[in-house]
Enzyme design. Structure first.
Site, PDB file in Angstrom:
ATOM      1  N   ARG A 171       1.280  -1.440  -0.161  1.00 20.33           N
ATOM      2  CA  ARG A 171       0.373   0.036   0.142  1.00 20.33           C
ATOM      3  C   ARG A 171       1.189   1.516  -0.244  1.00 20.33           C
ATOM      4  NH1 ARG A 171      -3.176  -3.221   3.767  1.00 20.33           N
ATOM      5  NH2 ARG A 171      -4.964  -4.144   2.497  1.00 20.33           N
ATOM      6  N   LYS A 175       3.227  11.497 -11.444  1.00 16.24           N
ATOM      7  CA  LYS A 175       2.245  10.175 -13.044  1.00 16.24           C
ATOM      8  C   LYS A 175       3.072   9.447 -12.598  1.00 16.24           C
ATOM      9  CE  LYS A 175      -0.109  13.463 -15.741  1.00 16.24           C
ATOM     10  NZ  LYS A 175      -0.979  13.453 -17.301  1.00 16.24           N
ATOM     11  N   GLU A 204      10.625  17.910 -26.329  1.00 16.58           N
ATOM     12  CA  GLU A 204       9.796  18.117 -24.240  1.00 16.58           C
ATOM     13  C   GLU A 204      10.432  19.834 -23.431  1.00 16.58           C
ATOM     14  OE1 GLU A 204       7.204  17.082 -23.149  1.00 16.58           O
ATOM     15  OE2 GLU A 204       7.565  15.316 -24.587  1.00 16.58           O
ATOM     16  N   LYS A 237       7.367  23.178 -14.597  1.00 19.67           N
ATOM     17  CA  LYS A 237       6.130  22.291 -14.382  1.00 19.67           C
ATOM     18  C   LYS A 237       5.729  22.047 -13.385  1.00 19.67           C
ATOM     19  CE  LYS A 237       5.332  17.089 -15.533  1.00 19.67           C
ATOM     20  NZ  LYS A 237       5.395  16.076 -15.946  1.00 19.67           N
ATOM     21  N   GLU A 268      -4.376  16.927 -12.402  1.00 20.23           N
ATOM     22  CA  GLU A 268      -4.975  17.132 -13.796  1.00 20.23           C
ATOM     23  C   GLU A 268      -6.836  17.512 -14.279  1.00 20.23           C
ATOM     24  OE1 GLU A 268      -2.627  14.899 -17.158  1.00 20.23           O
ATOM     25  OE2 GLU A 268      -4.288  15.553 -18.697  1.00 20.23           O
ATOM     26  N   ARG A 316      -3.231  21.196 -16.419  1.00 21.47           N
ATOM     27  CA  ARG A 316      -2.386  20.450 -16.252  1.00 21.47           C
ATOM     28  C   ARG A 316      -1.951  19.841 -17.394  1.00 21.47           C
ATOM     29  NH1 ARG A 316       0.133  15.650 -12.056  1.00 21.47           N
ATOM     30  NH2 ARG A 316       2.003  14.758 -13.207  1.00 21.47           N
ATOM     31  N   ASN A 373      -0.479  18.832 -22.588  1.00 21.94           N
ATOM     32  CA  ASN A 373      -0.068  17.914 -23.718  1.00 21.94           C
ATOM     33  C   ASN A 373      -0.687  18.292 -25.319  1.00 21.94           C
ATOM     34  OD1 ASN A 373      -0.700  15.478 -22.425  1.00 21.94           O
ATOM     35  ND2 ASN A 373      -2.723  16.344 -21.609  1.00 21.94           N
ATOM     36  N   HIS A 431       0.600  16.302 -28.125  1.00 27.10           N
ATOM     37  CA  HIS A 431       0.222  14.829 -27.690  1.00 27.10           C
ATOM     38  C   HIS A 431      -1.428  13.928 -28.383  1.00 27.10           C
ATOM     39  CE1 HIS A 431       3.449  16.055 -24.870  1.00 27.10           C
ATOM     40  NE2 HIS A 431       3.102  14.230 -24.381  1.00 27.10           N
ATOM     41  N   HIS A 439       0.954  11.452 -29.969  1.00 24.88           N
ATOM     42  CA  HIS A 439       0.171   9.713 -29.923  1.00 24.88           C
ATOM     43  C   HIS A 439      -0.122   9.526 -30.812  1.00 24.88           C
ATOM     44  CE1 HIS A 439      -2.425   7.143 -27.547  1.00 24.88           C
ATOM     45  NE2 HIS A 439      -1.099   6.634 -27.303  1.00 24.88           N
ATOM     46  N   HIS A 467       8.740   7.716 -28.658  1.00 24.70           N
ATOM     47  CA  HIS A 467       7.304   9.297 -28.252  1.00 24.70           C
ATOM     48  C   HIS A 467       7.906  10.767 -28.357  1.00 24.70           C
ATOM     49  CE1 HIS A 467       3.915  10.800 -25.211  1.00 24.70           C
ATOM     50  NE2 HIS A 467       4.966  11.475 -24.533  1.00 24.70           N
TER      51      HIS A 467
HETATM   52  P1  NAD Z   1      13.548   5.257 -21.712  1.00 24.14           P
HETATM   53  O1  NAD Z   1      13.130   5.266 -20.311  1.00 24.14           O
HETATM   54  O2  NAD Z   1      13.017   3.931 -22.430  1.00 24.14           O
HETATM   55  O3  NAD Z   1      15.092   5.764 -21.792  1.00 24.14           O
HETATM   56  C1  NAD Z   1      15.710   5.718 -22.945  1.00 24.14           C
HETATM   57  C2  NAD Z   1      16.717   4.913 -23.050  1.00 24.14           C
HETATM   58  O4  NAD Z   1      17.885   5.371 -22.537  1.00 24.14           O
HETATM   59  C3  NAD Z   1      16.510   3.805 -22.762  1.00 24.14           C
HETATM   60  O5  NAD Z   1      16.967   2.490 -23.666  1.00 24.14           O
HETATM   61  C4  NAD Z   1      17.242   3.791 -21.108  1.00 24.14           C
HETATM   62  O6  NAD Z   1      18.244   2.654 -21.050  1.00 24.14           O
HETATM   63  C5  NAD Z   1      18.347   4.115 -22.088  1.00 24.14           C
HETATM   64  N1  NAD Z   1      19.009   4.855 -20.818  1.00 24.14           N
HETATM   65  C6  NAD Z   1      18.260   5.929 -20.341  1.00 24.14           C
HETATM   66  N2  NAD Z   1      19.186   7.097 -19.333  1.00 24.14           N
HETATM   67  C7  NAD Z   1      20.363   6.562 -19.964  1.00 24.14           C
HETATM   68  C8  NAD Z   1      21.555   6.937 -19.745  1.00 24.14           C
HETATM   69  N3  NAD Z   1      22.066   8.264 -19.163  1.00 24.14           N
HETATM   70  N4  NAD Z   1      22.791   6.826 -20.631  1.00 24.14           N
HETATM   71  C9  NAD Z   1      23.009   5.978 -21.736  1.00 24.14           C
HETATM   72  N5  NAD Z   1      20.977   5.378 -21.536  1.00 24.14           N
HETATM   73  C10 NAD Z   1      20.543   5.972 -21.196  1.00 24.14           C
HETATM   74  O7  NAD Z   1      12.197   6.334 -22.071  1.00 24.14           O
HETATM   75  P2  NAD Z   1      12.209   7.847 -21.995  1.00 24.14           P
HETATM   76  O8  NAD Z   1      11.894   8.650 -23.377  1.00 24.14           O
HETATM   77  O9  NAD Z   1      13.327   8.547 -20.919  1.00 24.14           O
HETATM   78  O10 NAD Z   1      11.058   7.396 -20.889  1.00 24.14           O
HETATM   79  C11 NAD Z   1       9.526   7.505 -21.851  1.00 24.14           C
HETATM   80  C12 NAD Z   1       9.098   6.230 -20.728  1.00 24.14           C
HETATM   81  O11 NAD Z   1       8.392   8.221 -19.889  1.00 24.14           O
HETATM   82  C13 NAD Z   1       7.561   6.206 -21.424  1.00 24.14           C
HETATM   83  O12 NAD Z   1       6.726   5.024 -20.963  1.00 24.14           O
HETATM   84  C14 NAD Z   1       6.153   7.195 -20.793  1.00 24.14           C
HETATM   85  O13 NAD Z   1       5.171   7.371 -21.142  1.00 24.14           O
HETATM   86  C15 NAD Z   1       7.236   8.036 -19.889  1.00 24.14           C
HETATM   87  N6  NAD Z   1       6.429   9.132 -19.443  1.00 24.14           N
HETATM   88  C16 NAD Z   1       5.696   9.427 -18.219  1.00 24.14           C
HETATM   89  C17 NAD Z   1       5.784  10.668 -17.962  1.00 24.14           C
HETATM   90  C18 NAD Z   1       4.646  11.206 -16.799  1.00 24.14           C
HETATM   91  O14 NAD Z   1       4.600  11.944 -16.368  1.00 24.14           O
HETATM   92  N7  NAD Z   1       4.955  10.413 -15.244  1.00 24.14           N
HETATM   93  C19 NAD Z   1       5.250  11.818 -18.923  1.00 24.14           C
HETATM   94  C20 NAD Z   1       6.071  10.985 -20.047  1.00 24.14           C
HETATM   95  C21 NAD Z   1       6.630  10.527 -20.333  1.00 24.14           C
HETATM   96  N1  GLY Z   2       3.580  14.972 -18.898  1.00 23.57           N
HETATM   97  C1  GLY Z   2       2.281  15.187 -18.546  1.00 23.57           C
HETATM   98  C2  GLY Z   2       2.369  15.047 -17.562  1.00 23.57           C
HETATM   99  O1  GLY Z   2       2.743  14.843 -16.202  1.00 23.57           O
HETATM  100  O2  GLY Z   2       1.319  15.939 -16.573  1.00 23.57           O
END
Ligand code: NAD
Ligand code: GLY
Length: 369
Positions: free
Chosen positions: A127, A149, A191, A233, A243, A247, A251, A254, A258, A271
């Protein structure tokens, strides 16, 4: 790892869930003292992936141990395909087998995939246990690690299972970005540019000036960009944590982005790349609807098109429309987009006719980057 000694601190003010984002260059080794200072449980679990762990887990683990923590490592394969309930389930099993208690701290060391998954595990294991974000991609440092999130994908939709669960602190180290593949850097920069377009004309000008240095991986520029984006942010999230209004402006790009990402089954465009194409399409849509003055549209398009991108995919328009109608912002099947009204300002999600999007995408396929 060099240590420039400057640590920028951005506060996310959320009442009793408030926390700090610490941003610096070479600051992974301060994680142990930070955890101690904040009185977080010293039974710790580091969740990371196979690309990040060999490079950065060492200094994090050593720092935690020097501060008297026990450390369990959970290393998963890299990639979006790992962000699912099955992987979360296997992590719960590991935690239970190692008798990880409710008084423990989970640290996410990685990009957005690790952050979202580890955060989901932290929110749900027994939990909820304490949670710390150590984002290692630019995208994670400017966006996904901030705001709480967390979640996983479901076979029927991305991010369809999750929660709002704020970390106890975020540690963003610009030094780790030096090993980031260029394509990932570009996703993060998309971004970064988004924040200037939607919220801050001054920051838009800054990104215009410093984009070449950021593209070359200049750490001081990236650190400054992370600080500014996190401040924006934090402002947005503190005004609308779950949101229900403001917030949603995050998007921008997006709705179309998307749909393009999904059309390529999440393997053609990343992405961030899809969002960059989406921001261009939505900027053009705003211009053609006369919501955005032509001059501002031109400036936004000029900036966005300085980021090298793979070609825009050409999926059947019908399938794009179908996806956009199912977007979380859609109301009664109407396509809704966040549209810029000038540089530094956007409107709340508003309906956009599919014919406008169709025309814009047609024009953009001819648009020479
Ligand atoms: P990711 O986590 O897949 O990382 C991208 C690649 O880079 C991976 O292969 C990882 O192993 C590698 N990597 C990471 N750091 C590294 C470093 N310092 N040196 C070398 N390689 C490295 O991708 P991302 O773009 O960071 O994240 C995408 C994800 O984030 C998606 O699932 C998306 O839905 C999510 N997201 C969430 C939010 C939120 O608010 N929670 C917002 C935007 C995106
Ligand atoms: N990445 C969008 C949010 O955090 O709301």
């Amino acid at each position: 790892m060099s240590n420039s000694r400057t640590v920028d601190i951005v506060r996310v003010p959320l009442g009793e869930r408030s926390y700090d984002i610490l941003i610096g260059n070479g600051i992974l080794p301060i994680v142990g003292p930070l955890l101690e200072e904040r009185g977080l449980p010293k039974q710790t679990v580091i969740i990371s992936d196979r690309n990040v762990a060999p490079r950065y887990l060492g200094p994090v683990e050593q720092s935690l141990k020097r501060s008297g923590c026990t450390v369990l490592r959970v290393i998963i394969p890299a990639g979006e395909k790992e962000k699912n309930l099955q992987r979360a389930g296997s992590i719960y099993t590991t935690l239970l087998r190692h008798r990880i208690s409710r008084r423990s701290t989970i640290l996410a060391l990685g990009g957005g995939v690790v952050g979202d998954l580890a955060g989901f595990v932290a929110a749900t294991y027994q939990r909820g246990v304490s949670f710390v974000q150590i984002p290692t991609t630019l995208l994670a440092q400017v966006d996904s690690s901030v705001g709480g999130k967390v979640g996983v994908n479901h076979p029927l939709g991305k991010n369809m299972v999750g929660a709002f669960y704020q970390p106890s602190f975020v540690l963003a180290d610009a030094a780790v970005l030096r090993t980031l593949p260029r394509r990932e850097l570009i996703c993060g920069l998309g971004e970064v540019l988004k924040y200037g377009i939607i919220l801050d004309e001054r920051f838009f000008s800054y990104t215009r000036t410093f984009l070449p240095r950021a593209l070359r991986g200049d750490r001081s520029v990236l650190q400054a960009m992370v600080r500014e984006c996190c401040s924006m942010k934090a402002f947005v999230v503190s005004g609308d944590e779950r949101e229900s209004g403001l917030r949603a402006i995050l998007n921008f790009g997006h709705t179309v982005g998307h749909a393009l990402e999904k059309a390529g089954r999440f393997s053609v465009l990343k992405h961030g790349e899809a969002v960059l194409w989406g921001m261009m399409a939505e900027t053009r849509a705003a211009q053609s609807m006369r919501i955005l003055p032509e001059r501002d549209a031109r400036e936004i398009m000029t900036l966005l098109s300085r980021i090298p991108l793979p070609p825009m995919p050409r999926p059947a328009f019908r399938s794009l429309v179908a996806t956009m109608r199912l977007d979380k912002k859609a109301i009664e099947g109407k396509i809704m987009c966040v549209l810029p009204t000038r540089i530094g300002a956007v409107n709340a999600p508003a309906p956009v006719d599919e014919s406008v999007i169709g025309r814009v995408l047609q024009q953009m396929r001819r648009y020479k980057l």
